[in-house]
Scaffold this active site. Structure first.
Site, mmCIF file in Angstrom:
data_model
loop_
_atom_site.group_PDB
_atom_site.id
_atom_site.type_symbol
_atom_site.label_atom_id
_atom_site.label_comp_id
_atom_site.label_asym_id
_atom_site.label_seq_id
_atom_site.Cartn_x
_atom_site.Cartn_y
_atom_site.Cartn_z
ATOM 1 N N CYS A 1 -10.822 -3.115 -4.669
ATOM 2 C CA CYS A 1 -9.855 -4.100 -5.184
ATOM 3 C C CYS A 1 -10.573 -5.331 -5.727
ATOM 4 C CB CYS A 1 -8.863 -4.489 -4.095
ATOM 5 S SG CYS A 1 -7.724 -3.146 -3.667
ATOM 6 N N GLU B 1 0.486 5.237 0.554
ATOM 7 C CA GLU B 1 -0.416 6.289 1.040
ATOM 8 C C GLU B 1 0.076 7.669 0.603
ATOM 9 O OE1 GLU B 1 -0.902 5.574 5.256
ATOM 10 O OE2 GLU B 1 -2.091 3.774 4.861
ATOM 11 N N GLU C 1 -3.144 -4.455 -3.097
ATOM 12 C CA GLU C 1 -3.664 -5.353 -4.128
ATOM 13 C C GLU C 1 -3.720 -4.662 -5.485
ATOM 14 O OE1 GLU C 1 -4.837 -4.770 -1.119
ATOM 15 O OE2 GLU C 1 -6.197 -6.338 -0.422
ATOM 16 N N ASN D 1 0.835 -1.211 0.000
ATOM 17 C CA ASN D 1 0.000 0.000 0.000
ATOM 18 C C ASN D 1 0.863 1.251 0.000
ATOM 19 O OD1 ASN D 1 0.557 -0.877 2.682
ATOM 20 N ND2 ASN D 1 -1.068 0.395 3.511
ATOM 21 N N CYS E 1 -10.356 -4.915 -0.128
ATOM 22 C CA CYS E 1 -11.500 -4.002 -0.014
ATOM 23 C C CYS E 1 -12.393 -4.139 -1.256
ATOM 24 C CB CYS E 1 -11.020 -2.562 0.139
ATOM 25 S SG CYS E 1 -10.453 -1.817 -1.406
#
Ligand code: THU
Length: 157
Positions: free
Chosen positions: A113, A64, A75, A62, A110
């Site tokens: 994804c 950010e 993902e 990830n 999520c």
């Protein structure tokens, strides 16, 4: 009116050692990728690894951003990177794991994804097998995004 019931099948493994060699390798790649996450805001690191039909593994973590919605999940970093670098190779599997406070932990893709995975399944005409790391080192295997995203968005544009 008709009542319909959906059935979702998944497999749960007691630990990495119960996985076959390819799945274990994929999860280990996701675990290594989690260490490269850039997550200074949530402090929740996520690693993902995507396996392609020719055996290539592409990882992601990830990423950010101070403008929060500009960040991206592990993902999708892995999936988009795989598609950008190997557009002709179908995605066959994806592994995902969280890493927080020095420990690997549960992570499950999520909704956004899942929608992206659904599109790669459609594009390549091949189901994606998803491995999620669960607490206590267990691993859940789900084959086919239909089981992760029932009634997902579809459109002919
Ligand atoms: N995140 C992922 O990378 N994958 C998931 O499956 C769930 C959430 C990221 C987004 C954000 O950087 C952090 O985890 C906390 O939500």
């Amino acid at each position: 009116m008709e009542k319909k019931t959906l059935r979702i099948d998944c497999l749960e493994y007691g630990g990495l050692d119960e996985l076959d060699a390819a799945a274990r390798h994929l999860m280990e790649m996701a675990m290594a990728a989690a260490r490269d996450a850039y997550a200074p805001y949530s402090h929740f690191h996520v690693g993902a690894a995507v396996r392609l039909a020719d055996g290539t593994v592409v990882t992601g973590s990830n990423q950010e951003n101070v403008a929060y919605p500009s960040g991206l999940c592990a993902e999708r970093v892995a999936l988009f990177s795989a598609s950008a670098q190997h557009p002709d190779q179908p995605v066959t599997a994806l592994a995902v794991v969280g890493f927080q406070n020095g420990h690997y932990c549960e992570a499950s893709p999520c909704g956004a994804c899942r929608q992206v995975m659904a599109e790669y399944e459609q594009r390549y005409g091949q189901k994606v097998t998803v491995y999620c790391y669960l607490n206590k080192g267990r691993i859940r295997q789900i084959t086919g995004v239909e089981s992760l995203l029932p009634f997902g968005f579809e459109a002919r544009l």
